[in-house]
Design an enzyme around this catalytic site. Structure first.
Site, short mmCIF file in Angstrom:
data_model
loop_
_atom_site.label_atom_id
_atom_site.label_comp_id
_atom_site.label_asym_id
_atom_site.label_seq_id
_atom_site.Cartn_x
_atom_site.Cartn_y
_atom_site.Cartn_z
N VAL A 145 39.83 29.30 103.21
CA VAL A 145 40.76 28.36 102.62
C VAL A 145 41.18 28.90 101.27
O VAL A 145 40.35 29.39 100.50
CB VAL A 145 40.11 26.96 102.45
CG1 VAL A 145 41.10 25.98 101.82
CG2 VAL A 145 39.60 26.43 103.79
N CYS A 146 42.49 28.85 101.00
CA CYS A 146 43.00 29.23 99.69
C CYS A 146 42.61 30.69 99.38
O CYS A 146 42.74 31.57 100.22
CB CYS A 146 42.47 28.25 98.65
SG CYS A 146 43.24 28.29 97.03
N THR A 147 42.13 30.95 98.17
CA THR A 147 41.77 32.31 97.78
C THR A 147 40.47 32.79 98.42
O THR A 147 40.02 33.90 98.16
CB THR A 147 41.64 32.41 96.25
OG1 THR A 147 40.72 31.41 95.77
CG2 THR A 147 42.99 32.21 95.58
N GLY A 148 39.88 31.95 99.27
CA GLY A 148 38.74 32.42 100.05
C GLY A 148 39.11 33.63 100.89
O GLY A 148 38.23 34.42 101.25
N THR A 165 47.06 32.70 102.20
CA THR A 165 46.16 32.39 101.10
C THR A 165 46.91 31.55 100.08
O THR A 165 48.07 31.18 100.31
CB THR A 165 45.61 33.69 100.47
OG1 THR A 165 44.64 33.37 99.46
CG2 THR A 165 46.71 34.53 99.85
#
Length: 266
Positions: A145-148, A165
């Site tokens: 999720v996101c910058t994961g 991202t």
């Protein structure tokens, strides 16, 4: 895959003759009969869903998917960290984590949330990256999720893959990990599922429930959460936000991330 919003299929949950069930008919059914009516053979069987936490993660990156996946019976959804204890999110939420990466050898679904500076630090944590690689060897789905996605990228898992991202420097960041940026709310390339920033993790998680358990089950989860977004005004992406606000937000991210990049890349 096509992750555009789908309408309800007309032929779901109708009688063999094509007519629709009435409320009166549904009221006269037992619980088991109602369950049989809505049951679909799952495409996949999921037993373990692990959500990685680390200090500085974005709370909704983890809690959104947790709210969705914790409804997936018979799967067990739980948090994992490098060490047991309280893990603090970027906004101060403290979560007790009782399972360490050393104790987890297999997961059906791995979820890696994002953050800012601490997420970049995680991309340099070889112990953590080695564990993610180990889990990925046998996982059914590896997600971020996101910058994961930066962390999955640093582990080498997104090379040659399409991914998404957080919008912040997204194309360059993923390109640096050998991935191709897709500007969508969520996307998947094989078993790798990635979402855009923060709240998009809910969309990705629901799509994965749909993919594995079927639309009826995903409908149940979505209704249980009453997930029917209707923002009070347009925004939430660079394309829909005033350029001044977008630029200011980017500079804020730069402020937190650039010093860490310089520190870890002398």
């Amino acid at each position: 895959m096509d992750d555009t919003k789908e309408t309800i299929p007309e032929k779901r949950n109708v009688k063999p003759d094509g007519s629709k069930y009435t409320i009166k008919e549904l009221e006269n059914m037992t619980h088991d009969e109602l369950m049989a009516l809505t049951y679909e053979a799952p495409r996949d069987t999921i037993f373990t869903i692990g959500i990685l936490l680390y200090d500085g993660y974005f709370s909704l990156d983890a809690m959104g998917p947790h709210s969705v996946f914790s409804s997936m019976y018979p799967a067990k959804t739980f948090f994992i960290a490098k060490e047991k204890g309280l893990i603090q999110s970027n906004n101060g939420l403290k979560t007790q984590v009782d399972t360490t990466i050393a104790e987890v050898k297999h997961l059906d679904i791995l979820v890696v949330p994002g953050g800012t500076a601490d997420t970049y630090r995680a991309t340099k944590d070889q112990k953590l990256l080695n564990w993610i690689r180990q889990i990925d060897q046998n996982s059914k789905y590896t997600t971020s999720v996101c910058t994961g996605a930066w962390i999955l990228g640093a582990a080498g898992l997104l090379k040659g893959k399409k991914a998404t991202t957080n919008w912040y420097d997204a194309e360059n960041k993923l390109k640096g990990y050998g991935a191709t940026f897709v500007n969508k709310r969520y996307t998947n390339d094989g078993k790798y599922w990635t979402s855009a920033g923060v709240s998009a993790g809910i969309d990705m998680s629901l799509a994965l429930v749909d993919h594995t358990m079927g639309r009826n089950y995903a409908d149940f989860v979505m209704l249980n959460l009453e997930y029917d977004p209707a923002p009070p005004f347009e925004g939430g992406s660079p394309e829909k936000t005033d350029p001044v606000v977008t630029y200011m937000t980017k500079k804020m991210y730069d402020f937190y991330i650039e010093p860490v990049i310089k520190e870890l890349n002398p």
